[in-house]
Design an enzyme around this catalytic site. Structure first.
Site, PDB file in Angstrom:
ATOM      1  N   PHE A 156       0.815  -0.958  -0.102  1.00  0.00           N
ATOM      2  CA  PHE A 156       0.054  -0.034  -0.073  1.00  0.00           C
ATOM      3  C   PHE A 156       0.869   1.370   0.044  1.00  0.00           C
ATOM      4  CE2 PHE A 156       0.848  -0.268   4.566  1.00  0.00           C
ATOM      5  CZ  PHE A 156       1.017   0.883   4.802  1.00  0.00           C
ATOM      6  N   LYS A 180      -1.587  -8.101  -8.426  1.00  0.00           N
ATOM      7  CA  LYS A 180      -2.407  -8.212  -7.453  1.00  0.00           C
ATOM      8  C   LYS A 180      -1.900  -6.756  -6.537  1.00  0.00           C
ATOM      9  CE  LYS A 180      -2.655  -8.901  -3.265  1.00  0.00           C
ATOM     10  NZ  LYS A 180      -3.335  -8.089  -2.057  1.00  0.00           N
ATOM     11  N   GLU A 183      -4.921  -4.061  -1.312  1.00  0.00           N
ATOM     12  CA  GLU A 183      -6.177  -4.129  -1.159  1.00  0.00           C
ATOM     13  C   GLU A 183      -6.572  -2.873  -0.530  1.00  0.00           C
ATOM     14  OE1 GLU A 183      -4.971  -6.974   2.142  1.00  0.00           O
ATOM     15  OE2 GLU A 183      -4.682  -6.595  -0.088  1.00  0.00           O
ATOM     16  N   ARG A 184      -5.515  -2.221   0.032  1.00  0.00           N
ATOM     17  CA  ARG A 184      -5.431  -1.051   0.749  1.00  0.00           C
ATOM     18  C   ARG A 184      -5.652   0.310  -0.259  1.00  0.00           C
ATOM     19  NH1 ARG A 184      -2.009  -1.892   6.238  1.00  0.00           N
ATOM     20  NH2 ARG A 184      -3.749  -3.404   7.382  1.00  0.00           N
ATOM     21  N   SER A 233       5.670  -6.805   3.918  1.00  0.00           N
ATOM     22  CA  SER A 233       6.127  -7.020   5.374  1.00  0.00           C
ATOM     23  C   SER A 233       7.137  -8.396   5.384  1.00  0.00           C
ATOM     24  CB  SER A 233       5.127  -7.109   6.339  1.00  0.00           C
ATOM     25  OG  SER A 233       4.241  -8.301   6.252  1.00  0.00           O
ATOM     26  N   SER A 255      11.307  -7.168   1.766  1.00  0.00           N
ATOM     27  CA  SER A 255      10.876  -7.171   3.192  1.00  0.00           C
ATOM     28  C   SER A 255      10.855  -5.991   3.967  1.00  0.00           C
ATOM     29  CB  SER A 255      11.469  -8.542   3.606  1.00  0.00           C
ATOM     30  OG  SER A 255      11.138  -8.821   5.060  1.00  0.00           O
ATOM     31  N   CYS A 288       9.874   1.582   3.558  1.00  0.00           N
ATOM     32  CA  CYS A 288      10.910   0.690   3.876  1.00  0.00           C
ATOM     33  C   CYS A 288      12.447   1.159   3.818  1.00  0.00           C
ATOM     34  CB  CYS A 288      11.105  -0.519   3.113  1.00  0.00           C
ATOM     35  SG  CYS A 288      11.206  -0.327   1.414  1.00  0.00           S
ATOM     36  N   GLU A 387      10.396  -3.672  12.915  1.00  0.00           N
ATOM     37  CA  GLU A 387       9.844  -2.518  12.176  1.00  0.00           C
ATOM     38  C   GLU A 387       8.661  -2.154  12.373  1.00  0.00           C
ATOM     39  OE1 GLU A 387       9.611  -1.992   7.203  1.00  0.00           O
ATOM     40  OE2 GLU A 387       8.745  -3.734   8.216  1.00  0.00           O
TER      41      GLU A 387
END
Length: 488
Positions: A156, A180, A183-184, A233, A255, A288, A387
Site C-alpha cells: 500500500f 495483485k 487491497e488498501r 512485510s 521485506s 522501507c 519494524e
C-alpha cells in the site's frame, strides 16, 4: 479512472483486455486515511479469478514473446508520455487513497516514471553476449529470452512506484504479467492499467486481480506462473519466498527494514536534523527506507534538542495541504498496533521525549499520530528491533562509530543505513563495515534509481536477484547459450 468520494462502486479486475467483475461477492471498503470517507470498494477475488487472469496471460505470451524488442519499447515510450501528461492526477490519487503528502506523492509518480524510462531501454537491456574463437573454429553466443507469465504482489505504501518496479521491465523483456495490488490502495493500480492499455498494450499482456490471501496463494501455487515479485512485510515476504520457491518459481521478495542513521559529532547538525525529520516522518514513516533509529555518537545533547524542536514544528494534516509533512497512517488498526509499540517502549524503559499520541485528539477523523521520539533506547528493546512502520523514532547512544556500526550489525534487517559526517576516514569505515545494502552519506533516504538494483540484505530481502537495474533484467529473463562450429 478518477474516483470521487461519492463513488462507492466496486472496482473491477482487468483480464484479457476487459474490465470484469470478480467472481467473488466479497468486498472491502477503501477509505480515505485522512478523513475516513469511503472512496470505493475492492473485490476480494478468488483463485478462480486468478486462474482466468493467468490463462489470459499465458495465451498472450505466445504472441508477445515474438514481438520485436524495439516494438515493445515503443509502447513504453507512449506509456511514459501518458504517465507524464497525467502526473498531477496520479499524485492526487495517491494522496486520496494512501494519505501521503502531495509533494511526496508527486515524487513517487516521478520515481515510477523513471522505472518506465528504464524499461524503454529494452533493446539494450535484452542484448546478449558473444565470444569468437572459444576454441578452434568455434564461437559462443548468449541470448536472453522471457520466462513466461510473471506475478507481482505490491504494497500500500507506494501504490505507483512499486508496481512500476515490476510490470514495465517484465513486459519489456517479453513476459506477460498478473498484478495483485494492495487491497488498501487499489484505485491507482487500475489507472495505471488504463493508461498502459491506451499506450497500445495488447490484451492479456497485463492483467490485474484485486483481493487478499486467496489471490496471493493463487499466484504462488499456479503452475503457469514462472516467477513472483513481492514487496511487503517481513513475515509475508518470508512466506511468499518459501511457498513460491517450493513450487519451483523464481522469487524476489522485498521485506521489512530498520534503518539506522549515525550522527557523528562533526556532522552539519542543521542538515542532519532536516534530513532525519524528513526521512522519519515523511509518508508517516510508512516506507522501507525511512529512518527509524538514530545512533547519536558522543555527547550531543544539542542535536537531540534540535531534533525534538523540529518535530514540534511539523504540521500534521491532510496531504493536499502543501504545508503538511506528517500525514495519517493507512488504517486505524495499524495505528492501534503502533500505539501498542509506544506503550511497549515506555514499559521497557525508553525515555519518551516526544509523545505523538497527545495530538490524536486534534484530528478526530482519520488515522493521525503525531511525531513520536524515544531517547536512550537500547538494542534489545522491542522498539529498537521491530519494524514499526510509523512516525516513531528511536534514539540510541553510542560512544564511537565502532559501537554505532555494531548496532547496525545486530539488526536482523539490512535495507539501508546513513552516516552524517564530513570525516573521510569515518565515511570509508562506514562504507566498508555497515551491514546493509543501500548506504547514504549525508543523505536521508538512500534509495537507488531505477537503473541500479534495490539491494536490501539480511531479512530485508528473500531471493537472489533484486528489483531494478541489471538484477531486474536477469530476474525476468533466462539465458540460452549457442555454441557453433565453422570448420569446413
Amino acid at each position: 479512472m478518477s474516483v470521487t468520494k461519492s463513488n462507492t462502486a466496486v472496482l473491477k479486475n482487468y483480464i484479457n483486455g476487459e474490465w470484469v467483475n470478480s467472481l467473488s461477492s466479497q468486498t472491502l471498503d477503501v477509505p480515505d486515511p485522512a478523513t475516513d470517507e469511503l472512496l470505493t470498494k475492492v473485490p476480494v477475488s478468488s483463485k478462480e479469478d486468478v486462474n482466468l487472469a493467468v490463462a489470459a496471460a499465458k495465451e498472450a505470451f505466445q504472441s508477445w514473446k515474438n514481438v520485436p524488442v524495439p516494438k515493445r519499447a515503443r509502447i513504453f515510450y507512449k506509456y511514459h508520455t501518458l504517465l507524464t501528461e497525467n502526473h498531477e492526477e496520479l499524485a492526487r490519487l495517491i494522496v486520496q487513497e494512501n494519505g501521503k503528502a502531495y509533494k511526496e506523492a508527486y515524487g513517487e509518480v516521478q520515481r515510477g516514471i523513471e522505472c518506465v524510462e528504464f524499461a524503454c531501454g529494452a533493446p539494450t537491456l535484452m542484448m546478449g553476449e558473444t565470444l569468437s574463437g572459444i576454441a578452434e573454429e568455434i564461437d559462443s553466443e548468449m541470448f536472453r529470452y522471457p520466462l513466461g507469465v510473471v506475478g507481482g504482489i505490491t504494497p500500500f505504501n507506494f501504490p505507483m512506484m512499486v508496481p512500476l518496479w515490476m510490470f514495465p521491465l517484465a513486459i519489456a523483456c517479453g513476459n506477460t504479467f498478473v498484478l495483485k495490488p494492495s487491497e488498501r490502495t487499489p484505485i491507482l493500480a487500475n489507472r495505471l492499467v488504463e493508461l498502459f492499455t491506451r499506450a497500445g498494450a495488447p490484451k492479456g499482456v497485463l492483467n490485474i486481480v484485486h483481493g487478499a490471501h486467496d489471490v496471493v496463494n493463487g499466484l504462488l501455487e499456479h503452475k503457469d506462473i514462472a516467477a513472483i515479485s513481492f514487496v511487503g512485510s517481513q513475515p509475508v515476504a518470508k512466506y511468499v519466498y518459501e511457498r513460491a520457491a517450493a513450487e519451483g518459481k523464481r522469487v524476489q521478495a522485498l521485506s521489512g527494514a530498520k534503518n539506522h542513521h549515525i550522527v557523528m559529532p562533526d556532522a552539519d547538525m542543521d542538515k542532519a536534523v532536516q534530513h532525519i525529520i524528513s526521512s522519519t516522518f515523511g509518508s508517516a514513516g510508512q516506507r522501507c527506507m525511512a529512518c527509524s533509529a538514530v545512533v547519536v555518537v558522543g555527547d550531543n545533547e544539542p542535536f537531540v534538542q534540535a531534533l525534538r524542536k523540529k518535530a514540534d514544528e511539523l504540521i500534521m494534516g491532510n496531504g493536499m495541504d502543501e504545508e503538511v509533512l506528517l500525514t495519517p497512517v493507512i488504517r486505524k488498526e495499524h495505528r492501534e498496533k503502533v500505539l501498542g509499540y509506544i506503550e511497549k517502549g515506555v514499559t521497557e524503559g525508553a525515555e519518551l521525549i516526544r509523545d505523538g499520541r497527545k495530538e490524536m485528539d486534534d484530528h478526530p477523523s482519520g488515522n493521525f499520530l503525531g511525531p513520536t521520539i524515544f531517547d536512550h533506547v537500547t538494542p534489545e528493546m522491542t522498539i529498537a528491533r521491530d519494524e514499526i512502520f510509523a512516525p516513531v523514532l528511536s534514539l540510541l547512544r553510542a560512544k564511537d562509530l565502532d559501537e554505532g556500526l555494531e548496532y547496525i550489525r545486530r539488526s536482523r534487517y539490512g535495507n539501508g543505513a546513513t552516516i552524517y559526517t564530513n570525516n573521510a576516514k569515518a565515511i570509508r569505515q562506514f562504507r566498508e563495515e555497515a551491514d546493509a545494502g543501500m548506504l547514504g552519506i549525508n543523505v536521508g533516504v538512500p534509495a537507488t534509481m531505477a537503473f541500479f538494483p534495490f539491494s536490501g540484505w539480511k531479512d530485508s530481502f528473500y531471493g537472489d536477484m533484486h528489483v531494478n537495474g541489471k538484477d531486474g533484467v536477469n530476474f525476468y529473463t533466462r539465458k540460452k547459450m549457442i555454441t557453433s562450429r565453422f570448420d569446413a
